[in-house]
Design an enzyme around this catalytic site. Structure first.
Site, PDB file in Angstrom:
ATOM      1  N   GLU A 248       0.870  -1.189   0.000  1.00  0.00           N
ATOM      2  CA  GLU A 248       0.000   0.000   0.000  1.00  0.00           C
ATOM      3  C   GLU A 248       0.900   1.230   0.000  1.00  0.00           C
ATOM      4  O   GLU A 248       1.310   1.718   1.059  1.00  0.00           O
ATOM      5  CB  GLU A 248      -0.898  -0.038   1.242  1.00  0.00           C
ATOM      6  CG  GLU A 248      -2.031   0.971   1.221  1.00  0.00           C
ATOM      7  CD  GLU A 248      -2.780   1.037   2.549  1.00  0.00           C
ATOM      8  OE1 GLU A 248      -2.360   0.329   3.503  1.00  0.00           O
ATOM      9  OE2 GLU A 248      -3.762   1.790   2.651  1.00  0.00           O
TER      10      GLU A 248
ATOM     11  N   ALA B 115      -2.090   8.194   7.341  1.00  0.00           N
ATOM     12  CA  ALA B 115      -1.052   8.013   8.345  1.00  0.00           C
ATOM     13  C   ALA B 115       0.285   7.594   7.722  1.00  0.00           C
ATOM     14  O   ALA B 115       1.239   7.307   8.429  1.00  0.00           O
ATOM     15  CB  ALA B 115      -1.506   6.954   9.352  1.00  0.00           C
TER      16      ALA B 115
ATOM     17  N   ASP C 246      -7.867  -4.042   7.686  1.00  0.00           N
ATOM     18  CA  ASP C 246      -6.862  -2.971   7.709  1.00  0.00           C
ATOM     19  C   ASP C 246      -6.355  -2.792   9.137  1.00  0.00           C
ATOM     20  O   ASP C 246      -6.088  -1.674   9.605  1.00  0.00           O
ATOM     21  CB  ASP C 246      -7.447  -1.654   7.183  1.00  0.00           C
ATOM     22  CG  ASP C 246      -6.366  -0.652   6.766  1.00  0.00           C
ATOM     23  OD1 ASP C 246      -6.682   0.524   6.589  1.00  0.00           O
ATOM     24  OD2 ASP C 246      -5.191  -1.083   6.644  1.00  0.00           O
TER      25      ASP C 246
END
EC number: 3.5.1.25
Lengths: 280, 412
Positions: free
Chosen positions: B150, B161, B302
């Protein structure tokens, strides 16, 4: 002949299932002496199979020492097809009971050599010692298995072309598309079923009434092949009221009276207790 | 083993007294397993004249395919993106723990990191995914399907973040070379999340797709056209829908608009990840997405490294995190630091919030991720021939046991 008349489809199916159950139990099959059963497919025996499964699940009936021989199978239909008779027997019966797969015989409609397949089937029946009880149904045209009108009454297991009536009757299982219905089948012969020690024919519904009339009130005739069983020493016809609609009142009354008298003969007899369990 | 041995002599297990998820419904059927795969009992009966060696009574419970989590950042104090001496040990530890949540296969996810971290982790990773028992999972833990990368080719504005200093663009050369440089290789990579509005993304998406890597759109400010183009190049997933992307706008729906786009190539489907913890997505938004495109919904956790830890304060690497119930905050603030819901919690919450059927909720965590990754012939389903990765649960979808390849790997 015995003619057993029950009020409706469910009761007729239950009676037939109990009869099969009791036959097997009183036979006391073992590994040295199997009970051989001839079996049908179709909508008529559906509830009967459900009942047999129920008796098995309740612990009353085991198929461990039972050998089965199905009457017929379509030619050229893949075995995994949901309408094949293999699928029918697996889904509606075999997967719910404890029969040894090696003892479940069904004709292979996809065999390389269909005639050889039929010959082997006849041999398997002979090797099993013949059939103790052959259970069957009847088509609207009076056929037993796929012995269509005009079949020899002494025929053996062979390939048959299906009659138009049969194809039309089966279309509902193939999405009402006549072109999808198989046109040929492997079937036990009339003679094959006649060789069994006992025959039980289950007939339910008004649409079968005329065939039943032809089968038991008219003569033995190869146009209504079920009529052959008039010459079998031990035949039972199990039907519901609707199936008797074309019979003479006299015939129905006669068999209703005799049925009551013979009611308790369908019950399993446990000699050590000398009690007849209520069948119906 | 009871069979004529014409196909196999391996022992056969029959799960009885259960309701199995098949053909999108719960059916009262037995499930047969041999050699870690689901067996066709009719073939066994007629071809092999076989039957089961042993029967396992499921007590009327639901038997469904094991869950597949395609976005898991860590858990139980392990962060996959933080380099440690033995990245493999961390993944193995988490893989074992998530069996308790019904996850039988997963994609360890790495957030935006410097090349050195990618090189180290992926290299170490290649070493131990070469041992195929780790890939399919077993008593030692859930199977590792491949890594989900990712970032770092994501939008600055929607970094969330992710550490800003390690974000990258594709450069001018085209193709996957920039990726090979940053990641050190694409072996064992299942999925890459990228922002399609970055210049040069088209050839990247195309080449990644051709290599069999799933391309996901996320952490992006792409508009709907850019997103649709990426889909046409081969992109097939949306990373945590609604989060880290432009909100839906009625004149430019953005990435969210892919759910109802009519420019998806024929025969292909766009899947989208949803974090159904009740916190990261408002239940009403979850329902809108589900109703717009139910077949594409893929449940993901996640989850971050705080998942699985007890309530209270935890120092994890550079961060101090406070866990209160299902919320994980940056300590002393009300800023969410990530999700800590487990996959089975997400499945239950999704079912309650959307009002969907139990089969639908279960498929969102099994069949759909398998379809996304192109492995639905093997995982995520109870069809004959599929791996026997299973979860046993009651009617409230509370887990009772987990199986991998037909072997029990966790029981409540």
């Amino acid at each position: 002949m015995r003619l057993v008349i029950l009020e409706d489809y469910d009761l007729a199916s239950e009676w037939a299932a109990k009869y099969i159950r009791n036959r097997i139990i009183t036979f006391r099959p073992t590994a040295q002496r199997y009970f051989t059963l001839g079996l049908p497919t179709g909508s008529t025996p559906y509830a009967c199979y459900k009942k047999l499964i129920e008796y098995h699940k309740s612990g009353d009936l085991s198929f461990k020492y039972v050998k089965t021989f199905n009457m017929d199978e379509y030619v050229g239909l893949p075995r995994a097809h949901p309408e094949s008779y293999h699928s029918y027997m697996w889904n509606n019966f075999f997967k719910h009971v404890d029969i040894d797969p090696a003892n479940a015989h069904i004709l292979d409609g996809n065999a390389q050599d269909l005639e050889a397949e039929c010959a082997v089937f006849e041999k398997d029946i002979a090797d099993a010692g013949g059939i103790d009880l052959f259970v069957g149904g009847i088509g609207p045209d009076g056929h037993i298995a796929f012995n269509e009108p005009g079949s020899s009454l002494v025929s053996r297991t062979r390939v048959k072309t299906l009659a138009k009536d049969t194809i039309v009757a089966n279309a509902r299982f193939f999405g009402h598309d006549l072109s999808k219905v198989p046109t040929m089948a492997l079937t036990v012969g009339v003679g094959t079923v006649m060789d069994s020690r006992e025959v039980m024919i289950v007939i339910t519904g008004a649409h079968k009434a005329f065939a039943l009339y032809k089968a038991i009130e008219d003569g033995v005739n190869h146009m209504w092949t079920v009529s052959a069983f008039q010459q079998h020493p031990r035949t039972i016809f199990v039907c519901d009221e609707d199936a008797t609609l074309e019979l003479r009142v006299k015939t129905v009354k006669y068999f209703k009276v005799t049925h009551t008298a013979h009611l308790y003969s369908t019950l399993p007899h446990f000699p050590q207790k000398n009690i007849f369990l209520k069948a119906i | 083993m009871p069979s004529n041995g014409s196909v196999s002599d391996a022992p056969i297990t029959q799960f009885i007294n259960c309701r199995i998820l098949k053909e999108h419904t719960l059916q009262r059927e037995d499930l047969w397993v041999r050699d870690g795969r689901i067996l066709d009992p009719e073939k066994l009966f007629f071809d092999e004249q076989g039957y089961a060696d042993r029967q396992l009574d499921c007590g009327g419970a639901i038997l469904a395919p094991g869950f597949i989590d395609v976005q898991l950042n860590g858990g139980y104090g392990v962060d996959f993106s933080t380099p440690s001496e033995d990245p493999g040990a961390g993944v193995a530890f988490v893989a074992k723990k998530i069996l308790e949540h019904g996850v039988t296969s997963f994609c360890p996810t790495l957030v935006t990191s410097p090349p050195s971290v990618y090189h180290k982790v992926l290299q170490r990773f290649s070493f131990f995914t070469a041992r195929c028992e780790f890939q399919s999972g077993g008593v030692h833990g859930a199977g590792v399907l491949g890594v989900h990368l990712e970032g770092p080719f994501i939008s600055l504005e929607k970094k969330g973040a992710h550490p800003e200093q390690f974000l990258r663009t594709f450069g001018g050369s085209g193709g996957v070379n920039p990726l090979l440089e940053v990641y050190g290789g694409l072996d064992n990579v299942s999925m890459v999340t990228l922002a399609p509005e970055l210049a040069g993304s088209q050839s990247v998406v195309e080449e990644l797709s051709q290599r069999g890597v799933t391309v996901s759109l996320g952490h992006s400010v792409a508009n709907l056209s850019q997103a649709e183009e990426a889909v046409q190049q081969g992109a097939s997933f949306i990373t945590h829908l609604f989060n880290a992307m432009l909100p839906f706008h009625h004149r430019d729906p953005g990435i969210v608009g892919l759910l109802t786009s009519n420019r998806i190539p024929a025969g292909r489907s766009v899947f989208y990840g949803m974090i159904a913890d009740g916190i990261h997505t408002n239940p009403a938004a979850l329902r809108i997405a589900h109703r717009a495109h139910p077949a594409g919904l893929v449940l993901v956790t996640d989850a971050i490294m705080a998942m699985g830890l007890p309530p209270g304060r935890h120092t994890l690497g550079q961060q101090v995190i406070e866990i209160q119930g299902l919320h994980a905050y940056v300590a002393g603030t009300t800023t969410l630091s990530g999700s800590i819901a487990t996959m089975d919690m997400c499945v239950r919450h999704f079912q309650q919030a959307s009002g969907c059927s139990v089969p639908e909720a279960l498929e969102a965590a099994s069949l759909h991720p398998a379809q996304l990754l192109g492995i639905s012939h093997q995982k995520g389903s109870l069809e004959y021939g599929c791996d026997a990765d299973l979860v046993l649960m009651d009617d409230q979808m509370v887990l009772e046991a987990t199986y991998i390849s037909g072997v029990e790997v966790w029981r409540k």
